[in-house]
Design a protein around this motif. Sequence first.
Motif, PDB file in Angstrom:
ATOM      1  N   THR A 122      18.767  11.168  -6.720  1.00 37.47           N
ATOM      2  CA  THR A 122      17.892  10.802  -7.819  1.00 37.47           C
ATOM      3  C   THR A 122      17.295   9.421  -7.635  1.00 37.47           C
ATOM      4  OG1 THR A 122      19.595  11.921  -9.111  1.00 37.47           O
ATOM      5  CG2 THR A 122      17.720  11.039 -10.302  1.00 37.47           C
ATOM      6  N   SER A 123      18.031   8.536  -6.997  1.00 37.11           N
ATOM      7  CA  SER A 123      17.523   7.178  -6.860  1.00 37.11           C
ATOM      8  C   SER A 123      16.844   6.965  -5.514  1.00 37.11           C
ATOM      9  CB  SER A 123      18.670   6.176  -7.018  1.00 37.11           C
ATOM     10  OG  SER A 123      19.608   6.344  -5.986  1.00 37.11           O
ATOM     11  N   LEU A 124      17.126   7.810  -4.576  1.00 36.74           N
ATOM     12  CA  LEU A 124      16.571   7.604  -3.243  1.00 36.74           C
ATOM     13  C   LEU A 124      15.055   7.765  -3.204  1.00 36.74           C
ATOM     14  CD1 LEU A 124      18.448   7.102  -0.613  1.00 36.74           C
ATOM     15  CD2 LEU A 124      17.181   9.074   0.215  1.00 36.74           C
ATOM     16  N   PRO A 125      14.501   8.776  -3.840  1.00 35.06           N
ATOM     17  CA  PRO A 125      13.039   8.877  -3.820  1.00 35.06           C
ATOM     18  C   PRO A 125      12.376   7.640  -4.372  1.00 35.06           C
ATOM     19  CG  PRO A 125      14.018  10.452  -5.339  1.00 35.06           C
ATOM     20  CD  PRO A 125      15.108   9.919  -4.496  1.00 35.06           C
ATOM     21  N   LEU A 126      13.012   7.055  -5.385  1.00 41.26           N
ATOM     22  CA  LEU A 126      12.465   5.819  -5.922  1.00 41.26           C
ATOM     23  C   LEU A 126      12.454   4.742  -4.844  1.00 41.26           C
ATOM     24  CD1 LEU A 126      13.341   4.672  -9.492  1.00 41.26           C
ATOM     25  CD2 LEU A 126      12.672   3.035  -7.752  1.00 41.26           C
ATOM     26  N   PHE A 127      13.536   4.700  -4.089  1.00 35.66           N
ATOM     27  CA  PHE A 127      13.598   3.716  -3.003  1.00 35.66           C
ATOM     28  C   PHE A 127      12.563   4.046  -1.930  1.00 35.66           C
ATOM     29  CE2 PHE A 127      15.507   2.083   0.979  1.00 35.66           C
ATOM     30  CZ  PHE A 127      15.502   0.744   0.656  1.00 35.66           C
ATOM     31  N   GLY A 128      12.382   5.332  -1.689  1.00 38.17           N
ATOM     32  CA  GLY A 128      11.361   5.740  -0.720  1.00 38.17           C
ATOM     33  C   GLY A 128       9.987   5.248  -1.135  1.00 38.17           C
ATOM     34  N   ARG A 129       9.693   5.399  -2.403  1.00 39.12           N
ATOM     35  CA  ARG A 129       8.423   4.904  -2.924  1.00 39.12           C
ATOM     36  C   ARG A 129       8.300   3.409  -2.692  1.00 39.12           C
ATOM     37  NH1 ARG A 129       6.011   8.322  -6.483  1.00 39.12           N
ATOM     38  NH2 ARG A 129       3.932   7.713  -7.141  1.00 39.12           N
ATOM     39  N   LEU A 130       9.410   2.727  -2.947  1.00 38.53           N
ATOM     40  CA  LEU A 130       9.419   1.279  -2.771  1.00 38.53           C
ATOM     41  C   LEU A 130       9.108   0.920  -1.319  1.00 38.53           C
ATOM     42  CD1 LEU A 130      10.103  -1.250  -4.525  1.00 38.53           C
ATOM     43  CD2 LEU A 130      12.370  -1.181  -3.519  1.00 38.53           C
ATOM     44  N   VAL A 131       9.754   1.618  -0.405  1.00 42.41           N
ATOM     45  CA  VAL A 131       9.538   1.335   1.019  1.00 42.41           C
ATOM     46  C   VAL A 131       8.073   1.542   1.382  1.00 42.41           C
ATOM     47  CG1 VAL A 131      10.048   2.089   3.366  1.00 42.41           C
ATOM     48  CG2 VAL A 131      11.903   1.886   1.692  1.00 42.41           C
ATOM     49  N   GLU A 132       7.533   2.638   0.873  1.00 41.30           N
ATOM     50  CA  GLU A 132       6.139   2.938   1.213  1.00 41.30           C
ATOM     51  C   GLU A 132       5.203   1.851   0.689  1.00 41.30           C
ATOM     52  OE1 GLU A 132       2.313   5.080  -0.135  1.00 41.30           O
ATOM     53  OE2 GLU A 132       4.120   5.119  -1.376  1.00 41.30           O
ATOM     54  N   LEU A 133       5.422   1.433  -0.539  1.00 42.85           N
ATOM     55  CA  LEU A 133       4.557   0.414  -1.121  1.00 42.85           C
ATOM     56  C   LEU A 133       4.701  -0.917  -0.397  1.00 42.85           C
ATOM     57  CD1 LEU A 133       4.911   1.235  -4.920  1.00 42.85           C
ATOM     58  CD2 LEU A 133       2.885   1.489  -3.487  1.00 42.85           C
ATOM     59  N   VAL A 134       5.927  -1.254  -0.073  1.00 46.78           N
ATOM     60  CA  VAL A 134       6.149  -2.509   0.652  1.00 46.78           C
ATOM     61  C   VAL A 134       5.471  -2.441   2.017  1.00 46.78           C
ATOM     62  CG1 VAL A 134       7.902  -3.890   1.826  1.00 46.78           C
ATOM     63  CG2 VAL A 134       8.270  -3.153  -0.527  1.00 46.78           C
ATOM     64  N   GLY A 135       5.565  -1.279   2.638  1.00 48.90           N
ATOM     65  CA  GLY A 135       4.918  -1.117   3.939  1.00 48.90           C
ATOM     66  C   GLY A 135       3.415  -1.357   3.855  1.00 48.90           C
ATOM     67  N   ARG A 136       2.839  -0.928   2.741  1.00 47.41           N
ATOM     68  CA  ARG A 136       1.405  -1.131   2.606  1.00 47.41           C
ATOM     69  C   ARG A 136       1.077  -2.576   2.217  1.00 47.41           C
ATOM     70  NH1 ARG A 136      -1.937   2.193  -0.967  1.00 47.41           N
ATOM     71  NH2 ARG A 136      -0.196   3.008  -2.195  1.00 47.41           N
ATOM     72  N   ALA A 137       1.975  -3.175   1.442  1.00 42.05           N
ATOM     73  CA  ALA A 137       1.705  -4.537   1.000  1.00 42.05           C
ATOM     74  C   ALA A 137       1.962  -5.556   2.109  1.00 42.05           C
ATOM     75  CB  ALA A 137       2.563  -4.874  -0.227  1.00 42.05           C
ATOM     76  N   ARG A 138       2.898  -5.218   2.987  1.00 41.62           N
ATOM     77  CA  ARG A 138       3.206  -6.153   4.074  1.00 41.62           C
ATOM     78  C   ARG A 138       3.346  -5.406   5.387  1.00 41.62           C
ATOM     79  NH1 ARG A 138       7.851 -10.154   3.481  1.00 41.62           N
ATOM     80  NH2 ARG A 138       7.168 -10.344   5.638  1.00 41.62           N
ATOM     81  N   PRO A 139       2.236  -5.050   5.961  1.00 39.50           N
ATOM     82  CA  PRO A 139       2.261  -4.228   7.176  1.00 39.50           C
ATOM     83  C   PRO A 139       2.936  -4.946   8.343  1.00 39.50           C
ATOM     84  CG  PRO A 139       0.033  -4.465   6.275  1.00 39.50           C
ATOM     85  CD  PRO A 139       0.880  -5.482   5.608  1.00 39.50           C
ATOM     86  N   ASP A 140       3.052  -6.250   8.246  1.00 42.99           N
ATOM     87  CA  ASP A 140       3.614  -7.016   9.359  1.00 42.99           C
ATOM     88  C   ASP A 140       5.125  -6.878   9.460  1.00 42.99           C
ATOM     89  OD1 ASP A 140       3.488  -8.364   6.805  1.00 42.99           O
ATOM     90  OD2 ASP A 140       4.505 -10.025   7.818  1.00 42.99           O
ATOM     91  N   ALA A 141       5.772  -6.652   8.324  1.00 40.41           N
ATOM     92  CA  ALA A 141       7.233  -6.748   8.303  1.00 40.41           C
ATOM     93  C   ALA A 141       7.896  -5.373   8.395  1.00 40.41           C
ATOM     94  CB  ALA A 141       7.686  -7.448   7.018  1.00 40.41           C
ATOM     95  N   ASP A 142       9.199  -5.417   8.599  1.00 38.64           N
ATOM     96  CA  ASP A 142      10.003  -4.200   8.562  1.00 38.64           C
ATOM     97  C   ASP A 142      10.115  -3.742   7.108  1.00 38.64           C
ATOM     98  OD1 ASP A 142      11.985  -2.293   8.409  1.00 38.64           O
ATOM     99  OD2 ASP A 142      13.268  -3.246   9.891  1.00 38.64           O
TER     100      ASP A 142
END
Lengths: 192, 192
Positions: A122-142
């Motif tokens: 239940t909480s993992l998809p939320l984290f997945g969303r977070l990862v995706e958004l962070v990836g778009r906001a900071r393409p340089d970082a892991d």
Amino acid sequence: MHASETGLRARLVDVGVDLVAREGAQALTLREIARRAGVSHGAPRRYFPTHLELLSAIARRGFAELAVRAAAAVGDGTADPRAQLTALAHCYLRFALDNRGMYELMFRHDLLESGHLGLRDTSLPLFGRLVELVGRARPDADARLVAGALWANLHGIAQLWGWGSLQLSTGADDFVPLLRSALDAHLGREDA
Amino acid sequence: MHASETGLRARLVDVGVDLVAREGAQALTLREIARRAGVSHGAPRRYFPTHLELLSAIARRGFAELAVRAAAAVGDGTADPRAQLTALAHCYLRFALDNRGMYELMFRHDLLESGHLGLRDTSLPLFGRLVELVGRARPDADARLVAGALWANLHGIAQLWGWGSLQLSTGADDFVPLLRSALDAHLGREDA
DNA sequence: CAGATGCGTAGACAGTGTCTACGCGGGGAA
DNA sequence: TTCCCCGCGTAGACACTGTCTACGCATCTG
């Protein structure tokens, strides 16, 4: 004494959700829940073999509710990542502070059956969303690393603020500056 | 030093510290502590009117121990702030993960008497140190705000990592990358 | 109509924290 | 000495808790 329209199983969880919101996590006694559901203390056992499983079911409702709110916060995903992350963070904090008892229950792993019970699901998809958004906001970082750190930061702010351990002199009970500081830190300063 | 010579009060706390390290926070029953201290279950009441006060006394030991380690970590304060903060963060994380039971007890405010019990007095100087170091490492920013966010981040990492909720694919059980990411975020990227 | 089965009841049991009454032993005072 | 007090720990009661087990009642099925 029949269960009304819906079965007893769902009613027990309903009562638990109501009780934890009203009186906190420590009020979620098996017997008290049964009492408020109008059944004997042995009745829940037919649906929840152990107290922890009932608590886990109640906590799952919390995760589901949080997921709904998070989905509403990010909207249709057309806003820029930074704005979506800000909304997500605000949503998370507000949920934690508005539903203090439920939030406590959700992250008291000693009260829940250790993982594997759908909490992760239940909480993992939320984290997945977070990862995706962070990836778009900071393409340089892991993205996973930054998302993990950010998620931990939100969690820590919710916890510490929740019980008044972070009374910074800056304002009375406004967690926004702190949240902004954290977002700035992990996502980079203001400019896109 | 030896508990047997210093009265029951200290011996109860000793037993509690030992017990929480050995079997976790949920093992800190009033009666079990009394049992292991070799006294009847009513004896602790003479020194700790309530179970929570005994638990708070045990937690205070944890805060004191953490303070000692933190002081050792920052050293004589001659190192540059960034290095001191890194050492402090590592120390904090290691403490939380090495003494999981004690750490859980220390931050389960429902088990402790809400504040005012010296917990604030024991952890606040550590926070003060944090603020000071952050102020030196980032003279441009609001030190209290950044320090608060960083502190929350450490706390969140400790919590989430502690119960395996942050198993990033990056490595098995190494929290250093995550910690580095957080430090980089709040203190600014590597370059001085 | 009779049996089986789902579902909730009710009581027992060990364990908990708190409260109260009791006893013991060592000083100090007469 | 003798007496009394008081610090300190004991022991039992009480109301809770979660778990387990035996028991009924109602409903549906064959």
